[in-house]
Design a protein around this motif. Sequence first.
Motif, PDB file in Angstrom:
ATOM      1  N   TYR A 106     -18.641  -1.606  47.424  1.00 51.26           N
ATOM      2  CA  TYR A 106     -19.174  -0.640  48.383  1.00 51.26           C
ATOM      3  C   TYR A 106     -19.819   0.484  47.590  1.00 51.26           C
ATOM      4  N   ILE A 108     -22.562   4.102  47.712  1.00 50.91           N
ATOM      5  CA  ILE A 108     -23.219   5.166  48.469  1.00 50.91           C
ATOM      6  C   ILE A 108     -24.359   5.738  47.620  1.00 50.91           C
ATOM      7  N   ASP A 166     -24.014   1.732  51.905  1.00 53.25           N
ATOM      8  CA  ASP A 166     -24.362   2.777  52.856  1.00 53.25           C
ATOM      9  C   ASP A 166     -25.879   2.762  53.056  1.00 53.25           C
ATOM     10  N   ARG A 209     -16.854   5.012  59.115  1.00 50.62           N
ATOM     11  CA  ARG A 209     -17.002   4.595  57.715  1.00 50.62           C
ATOM     12  C   ARG A 209     -15.696   4.852  56.989  1.00 50.62           C
ATOM     13  N   ASP A 212     -15.496   7.170  51.393  1.00 50.38           N
ATOM     14  CA  ASP A 212     -16.431   8.247  51.079  1.00 50.38           C
ATOM     15  C   ASP A 212     -16.859   8.236  49.620  1.00 50.38           C
TER      16      ASP A 212
END
Length: 276
Positions: A106, A108, A166, A209, A212
């Motif tokens: 994952y 971002i 993201d 979500r 973070d």
Amino acid sequence: MVNRKELHPDSSPQAAFGAQLRRAREGKGWKQEDLAAEMEYSSTHISAVETGRKMPTSRFSRSADRALGVGDLFQRKWRELSHGILLEGFSEYVGYEGRAVEIRLYEIGIIPGLLQTPDYARVLADSAVQRGAITPEQADERVAFLLERQQALERTRPPMVFVVMDESCVRRTIGGSALMEAQLERLTEFAARPNTVLQVAPFDMGERRTFDLPVYLLTLSDRSMLAYAESQAQGHLDRETSGVVPMLNAYHQLQAEALSQASSVAMIQQLRKGTP
């Protein structure tokens, strides 16, 4: 021996690595050409590393360990040398990543490293140089290290790779429109592979979500798992079930809320066409 260059191992970690390599080579009674043949590098490359003119890579270090029969001496030296380009814990994580049977990522803000084009990775590395965060040599090593990670996954039986990004990853322009076009094309090619799943976590997920920060989860051949997560300045590798299982559950929840692969690829294709 006329052209033998005097080494100064105390001048830098890179020089210390080179001096150690020369000592190990000469301890076996080898010339640079002999070591080059064993490692499948050129003698010019060996000379450049020994004299500190060229930065060793992870692959070079592993090859030196095998050729010289010194355990993981040069891999450890390389990890010490590369401290400026890798967060704490990441080099250990990469060792597991290269032999994992399942990889879950994952990310971002930027495309995950395993999916980056060389040009995309280079722009990020050069930007870090401009900010004074790393040296130009460390930027070269950062890019080379990433490409080695990617090659490690191109094996006969590749791992299953699940990626959730993201939406900021695909909407944030890095290096200009042409570079991003090539990078987005790489993503669609990745999604088409039989051993991959690519999903975008859209902005409108809001509070649903589950992460973070970037998170990486690995499943090894014995079905054991480990997790790696990082902040801006620090990484943490967790092998304890009590820590990994909640992260795996959160990852599954994230996948359930994210766009399907088909919808994710459709979003990427719209961005390639310049459609918001």
